[in-house]
Design an enzyme around this catalytic site. Structure first.
Site, PDB file in Angstrom:
ATOM      1  N   ASP A  27       5.665   3.531 -12.127  1.00 23.09           N
ATOM      2  CA  ASP A  27       4.876   3.684 -10.729  1.00 23.09           C
ATOM      3  C   ASP A  27       4.652   2.171 -10.560  1.00 23.09           C
ATOM      4  O   ASP A  27       4.409   1.495 -11.341  1.00 23.09           O
ATOM      5  CB  ASP A  27       3.683   4.864 -10.897  1.00 23.09           C
ATOM      6  CG  ASP A  27       2.950   4.643  -9.572  1.00 23.09           C
ATOM      7  OD1 ASP A  27       3.726   4.783  -8.494  1.00 23.09           O
ATOM      8  OD2 ASP A  27       1.886   4.900  -9.727  1.00 23.09           O
ATOM      9  N   ASP A  72       1.646   1.646  -7.755  1.00 23.37           N
ATOM     10  CA  ASP A  72       0.178   1.328  -7.614  1.00 23.37           C
ATOM     11  C   ASP A  72      -0.696   1.915  -8.772  1.00 23.37           C
ATOM     12  O   ASP A  72      -0.450   2.982  -9.077  1.00 23.37           O
ATOM     13  CB  ASP A  72      -0.193   1.948  -5.973  1.00 23.37           C
ATOM     14  CG  ASP A  72       0.551   1.483  -5.067  1.00 23.37           C
ATOM     15  OD1 ASP A  72       0.765   0.406  -4.879  1.00 23.37           O
ATOM     16  OD2 ASP A  72       1.135   2.303  -4.363  1.00 23.37           O
TER      17      ASP A  72
END
Length: 246
Positions: free
Chosen positions: A17, A19
Site C-alpha cells: 500500500d 499511504d
C-alpha cells in the site's frame, strides 16, 4: 520458516500500500477528510454537528476508494447523497462532489507540506528487490504516480495498481481484494506466493479475503490489535523490524 526478510520462504512477490506504508501521507489524507466532512456536516446540521473523528477515519474511510469512503461514512450517519459524476465540482452536494472537495484539499496540503517517505520501508523494498522478489504498489489513490515520482520511488515497483488503473479496469476497491489480486496477476504470481503490506483495516480485510500468503500490518497509530483482528499475520511499527539489508 522465514527468510532474512521476515517472510515465509515461498513468498515471491510483495504488494505494498502507499499511504501510511511507503509515504507519510496517511495523516494528510485524514486531515483532508476531516476538513471536508466537518464542513459538510456543519453546513447540514449547524454548529451542533457531530464532528468526523479518527475512529470514523479508521472504520469508514482509510484505504477505501474516495467515493466509497464518502458513501461509507455518510451511511454511518444516516445520510444519503446522489452519486453525481466523477467531474462534479467540489461544492456539489453529491458523493463525487464531496470526494472531489477532499481531493482538492489533499493536493493543496501535499503541495504546501510536501511528501515524505518512510526510510525503513524504502530500505526494505530495496532489500526485497535485491533478493529477487517482485514488487507492486497497490493504492486507492488516483495520485499514486505523482506521489511516487515526488520521492523518486516509481523505480521500486514492477507494477502499479492505483485509483486510475482500478477505474480503467473497473476493479472494486478495498476491502475487496480485487486490486491486490490484479497486482499479483500482473506480476505473474499466485496470491498464495505474495505478501501484502498494509496499514488500513480495509487493507487487512482485502489481504485476508484474497487468501494471500502473508499479510503484514503496519501500525503507525497504535491499532495493532485491530490489525490482527482484521487478518494480519504479523504487525510491525516499521518495516525495518522485518529485517532485510539491500
Amino acid at each position: 520458516m522465514t527468510t532474512q526478510l521476515g517472510l515465509p520462504e515461498d513468498i515471491q512477490a510483495c504488494l505494498f500500500d502507499l499511504d501510511g506504508v511507503v509515504t507519510k501521507t496517511a495523516v494528510v489524507h485524514a486531515a483532508a477528510w476531516k476538513e471536508t466532512f466537518d464542513a459538510f456536516l456543519r453546513e447540514r446540521d449547524g454548529e451542533d454537528f457531530r464532528p468526523f473523528t479518527d475512529a470514523d477515519y479508521d472504520e469508514y474511510v482509510d484505504g477505501r476508494p474516495r467515493a466509497d469512503g464518502v458513501r461509507s461514512f455518510l451511511a454511518s450517519r444516516g445520510i444519503e447523497l446522489p452519486e453525481g459524476s466523477p467531474d462534479d465540482p467540489p461544492d456539489a452536494p453529491t458523493v463525487n462532489g464531496v470526494g472531489n472537495r477532499k481531493n482538492v484539499l489533499l493536493l493543496e496540503k501535499i503541495r504546501t507540506q510536501g511528501v515524505e517517505a518512510y526510510d525503513g520501508t524504502l530500505r526494505y523494498i530495496d532489500a526485497v528487490r535485491a533478493q529477487g522478489l517482485r514488487t507492486a504498489i497497490v493504492s486507492s489513490s488516483a495520485n499514486t504516480r505523482d506521489v511516487l515520482r515526488s520521492i523518486d520511488a516509481e523505480r521500486l515497483f514492477d507494477v502499479r495498481i492505483d485509483g486510475v488503473v482500478a477505474a480503467e479496469r473497473k476493479l472494486p476497491g478495498k476491502p475487496r481484494p480485487d486490486t491486490f489480486l490484479a497486482a499479483a496477476r500482473d506480476l505473474g504470481v499466485e496470491p498464495a506466493r505474495a505478501a501484502v503490506f498494509e496499514d488500513a483495516l480495509a487493507g487487512m480485510d482485502a489481504g485476508r479475503a484474497g487468501r494471500f500468503g502473508y499479510v503484514v500490518g503496519v501500525d503507525r497509530v497504535g491499532q495493532s490489535d485491530a490489525l490482527y483482528a482484521h487478518g494480519a499475520d504479523r504487525v510491525v511499527r516499521d518495516l525495518a523490524e522485518l529485517g532485510g539489508h539491500a
